[in-house]
Design a protein around this motif. Structure first.
Motif, PDB file in Angstrom:
ATOM      1  N   VAL A  33     -30.077  16.110 -47.218  1.00 27.00           N
ATOM      2  CA  VAL A  33     -29.821  15.469 -48.505  1.00 27.00           C
ATOM      3  C   VAL A  33     -29.651  16.559 -49.553  1.00 27.00           C
ATOM      4  CG1 VAL A  33     -30.783  13.976 -50.310  1.00 27.00           C
ATOM      5  CG2 VAL A  33     -31.131  13.392 -47.909  1.00 27.00           C
ATOM      6  N   LEU A  34     -28.645  16.406 -50.383  1.00 30.37           N
ATOM      7  CA  LEU A  34     -28.405  17.332 -51.481  1.00 30.37           C
ATOM      8  C   LEU A  34     -28.609  16.586 -52.788  1.00 30.37           C
ATOM      9  CD1 LEU A  34     -27.437  20.017 -52.711  1.00 30.37           C
ATOM     10  CD2 LEU A  34     -25.085  19.181 -52.418  1.00 30.37           C
ATOM     11  N   VAL A  35     -29.572  17.039 -53.582  1.00 31.12           N
ATOM     12  CA  VAL A  35     -29.844  16.432 -54.878  1.00 31.12           C
ATOM     13  C   VAL A  35     -29.340  17.395 -55.946  1.00 31.12           C
ATOM     14  CG1 VAL A  35     -31.601  15.546 -56.451  1.00 31.12           C
ATOM     15  CG2 VAL A  35     -31.879  15.253 -53.979  1.00 31.12           C
ATOM     16  N   ILE A  36     -28.534  16.881 -56.845  1.00 26.91           N
ATOM     17  CA  ILE A  36     -27.946  17.692 -57.908  1.00 26.91           C
ATOM     18  C   ILE A  36     -28.525  17.230 -59.240  1.00 26.91           C
ATOM     19  CG2 ILE A  36     -25.788  18.309 -59.062  1.00 26.91           C
ATOM     20  CD1 ILE A  36     -24.451  17.628 -56.254  1.00 26.91           C
ATOM     21  N   VAL A  37     -28.984  18.196 -60.037  1.00 28.63           N
ATOM     22  CA  VAL A  37     -29.547  17.908 -61.357  1.00 28.63           C
ATOM     23  C   VAL A  37     -28.639  18.578 -62.384  1.00 28.63           C
ATOM     24  CG1 VAL A  37     -31.594  18.042 -62.823  1.00 28.63           C
ATOM     25  CG2 VAL A  37     -31.851  18.043 -60.327  1.00 28.63           C
ATOM     26  N   HIS A  38     -27.983  17.772 -63.206  1.00 25.23           N
ATOM     27  CA  HIS A  38     -27.048  18.336 -64.187  1.00 25.23           C
ATOM     28  C   HIS A  38     -27.791  18.980 -65.356  1.00 25.23           C
ATOM     29  CE1 HIS A  38     -27.556  15.160 -67.234  1.00 25.23           C
ATOM     30  NE2 HIS A  38     -27.555  14.286 -66.230  1.00 25.23           N
ATOM     31  N   GLY A  39     -27.040  19.710 -66.148  1.00 25.71           N
ATOM     32  CA  GLY A  39     -27.606  20.392 -67.302  1.00 25.71           C
ATOM     33  C   GLY A  39     -27.366  19.639 -68.599  1.00 25.71           C
ATOM     34  N   CYS A  40     -27.521  20.379 -69.691  1.00 23.44           N
ATOM     35  CA  CYS A  40     -27.309  19.781 -71.012  1.00 23.44           C
ATOM     36  C   CYS A  40     -25.807  19.667 -71.287  1.00 23.44           C
ATOM     37  CB  CYS A  40     -27.985  20.619 -72.096  1.00 23.44           C
ATOM     38  SG  CYS A  40     -27.268  22.254 -72.306  1.00 23.44           S
ATOM     39  N   ASP A  91     -39.755  11.259 -63.108  1.00 22.65           N
ATOM     40  CA  ASP A  91     -38.770  10.469 -62.362  1.00 22.65           C
ATOM     41  C   ASP A  91     -38.129  11.298 -61.255  1.00 22.65           C
ATOM     42  OD1 ASP A  91     -39.129   8.123 -63.848  1.00 22.65           O
ATOM     43  OD2 ASP A  91     -37.700   8.774 -65.378  1.00 22.65           O
ATOM     44  N   PHE A  92     -37.931  12.589 -61.518  1.00 13.55           N
ATOM     45  CA  PHE A  92     -37.351  13.469 -60.509  1.00 13.55           C
ATOM     46  C   PHE A  92     -38.320  13.645 -59.335  1.00 13.55           C
ATOM     47  CE2 PHE A  92     -36.189  17.812 -58.954  1.00 13.55           C
ATOM     48  CZ  PHE A  92     -34.956  17.455 -58.431  1.00 13.55           C
ATOM     49  N   VAL A  93     -39.595  13.827 -59.632  1.00 13.94           N
ATOM     50  CA  VAL A  93     -40.608  13.936 -58.572  1.00 13.94           C
ATOM     51  C   VAL A  93     -40.638  12.644 -57.756  1.00 13.94           C
ATOM     52  CG1 VAL A  93     -43.082  14.155 -58.082  1.00 13.94           C
ATOM     53  CG2 VAL A  93     -42.013  15.650 -59.781  1.00 13.94           C
ATOM     54  N   THR A  94     -40.550  11.503 -58.434  1.00 17.26           N
ATOM     55  CA  THR A  94     -40.528  10.215 -57.738  1.00 17.26           C
ATOM     56  C   THR A  94     -39.326  10.125 -56.799  1.00 17.26           C
ATOM     57  OG1 THR A  94     -41.692   9.119 -59.548  1.00 17.26           O
ATOM     58  CG2 THR A  94     -40.438   7.701 -58.046  1.00 17.26           C
ATOM     59  N   LEU A  95     -38.159  10.546 -57.273  1.00 18.27           N
ATOM     60  CA  LEU A  95     -36.971  10.531 -56.426  1.00 18.27           C
ATOM     61  C   LEU A  95     -37.176  11.414 -55.198  1.00 18.27           C
ATOM     62  CD1 LEU A  95     -33.992   9.887 -55.774  1.00 18.27           C
ATOM     63  CD2 LEU A  95     -33.382  11.872 -57.198  1.00 18.27           C
ATOM     64  N   LEU A  96     -37.652  12.635 -55.401  1.00 19.41           N
ATOM     65  CA  LEU A  96     -37.886  13.525 -54.264  1.00 19.41           C
ATOM     66  C   LEU A  96     -38.904  12.922 -53.297  1.00 19.41           C
ATOM     67  CD1 LEU A  96     -37.988  17.030 -55.983  1.00 19.41           C
ATOM     68  CD2 LEU A  96     -36.091  15.974 -54.733  1.00 19.41           C
ATOM     69  N   HIS A 107     -34.342  17.851 -44.431  1.00 19.47           N
ATOM     70  CA  HIS A 107     -34.211  18.844 -45.493  1.00 19.47           C
ATOM     71  C   HIS A 107     -33.673  18.209 -46.781  1.00 19.47           C
ATOM     72  CE1 HIS A 107     -33.690  21.339 -41.776  1.00 19.47           C
ATOM     73  NE2 HIS A 107     -34.736  21.906 -42.351  1.00 19.47           N
ATOM     74  N   ILE A 108     -34.346  18.511 -47.865  1.00 21.81           N
ATOM     75  CA  ILE A 108     -33.883  18.107 -49.197  1.00 21.81           C
ATOM     76  C   ILE A 108     -33.476  19.388 -49.917  1.00 21.81           C
ATOM     77  CG2 ILE A 108     -34.466  16.986 -51.370  1.00 21.81           C
ATOM     78  CD1 ILE A 108     -36.807  15.598 -49.825  1.00 21.81           C
TER      79      ILE A 108
END
Length: 181
Positions: A33-40, A91-96, A107-108
């Protein structure tokens, strides 16, 4: 509470878990799984297009997931964006955690860009301090920090503590990045 997902519907926790499992099960490779976190400075549509392009360009065969947070989308590292980023880490921790609970996921991998690194680093600190964080940290794969919009000293201190969680880490940075000047 709900979360804003690709189809922009708000789902309950049970619905999120089921949709997440279905999304991962529908991929060629259900172990990655690939999780992408965008910026500002990014609105939802732009973040979604960028995430889709990254997944396509890297030929990633697992499940790609965009973690979108409420960036104002108008200026580099604005105070409202910093506050919203910090507030989004739970929320990000919950998603992970939800991803880590899916048995077939091995693998994440995470790619965080710009101010999204603030969310990622804070989340990793929370995971490292949590009693139940072992399930997440045991599945963390490649950790990519792209142009982290985080204070250099804070990044170095935090990175030293959290890097052992992943299978590998990559830092992409340039002295020409506007937020880093």
């Amino acid at each position: 509470s709900g979360i804003n997902w690709l189809d922009r519907e708000l789902w309950s926790e049970a619905e999120k878990s089921g949709k997440l499992q279905n999304h991962i099960a529908g991929r060629k490779n259900t172990e990655e799984v690939l999780v992408i976190v965008h910026g500002c400075c990014v609105n939802f549509e732009t973040a979604l297009k960028s995430a889709a392009k990254l997944i396509k360009d890297t030929r990633f065969e697992g499940a790609g997931i965009l973690f979108s947070w409420p960036a104002a989308g108008y200026s580099m590292a604005s105070r409202p964006d910093v506050a919203k980023a910090v507030a989004s880490r739970k929320d990000f921790v919950t998603l992970l955690g939800n991803i880590a609970e899916i048995e077939q996921v091995k693998h994440i991998h995470v790619v965080a860009h710009s101010l999204g690194n603030q969310i990622f680093l804070e989340a990793l600190k929370d995971i490292g301090a949590a009693r139940d964080g072992g399930k997440i940290s045991s599945k963390l794969g490649q950790l990519v920090f792209a142009s982290p919009d985080v204070d250099d000293e804070i990044f170095q201190q935090t990175a030293a503590a959290i890097l052992p969680m992943g299978k590998g880490a990559t830092l992409y940075a340039s002295s020409r990045d506007k937020p880093l000047r």
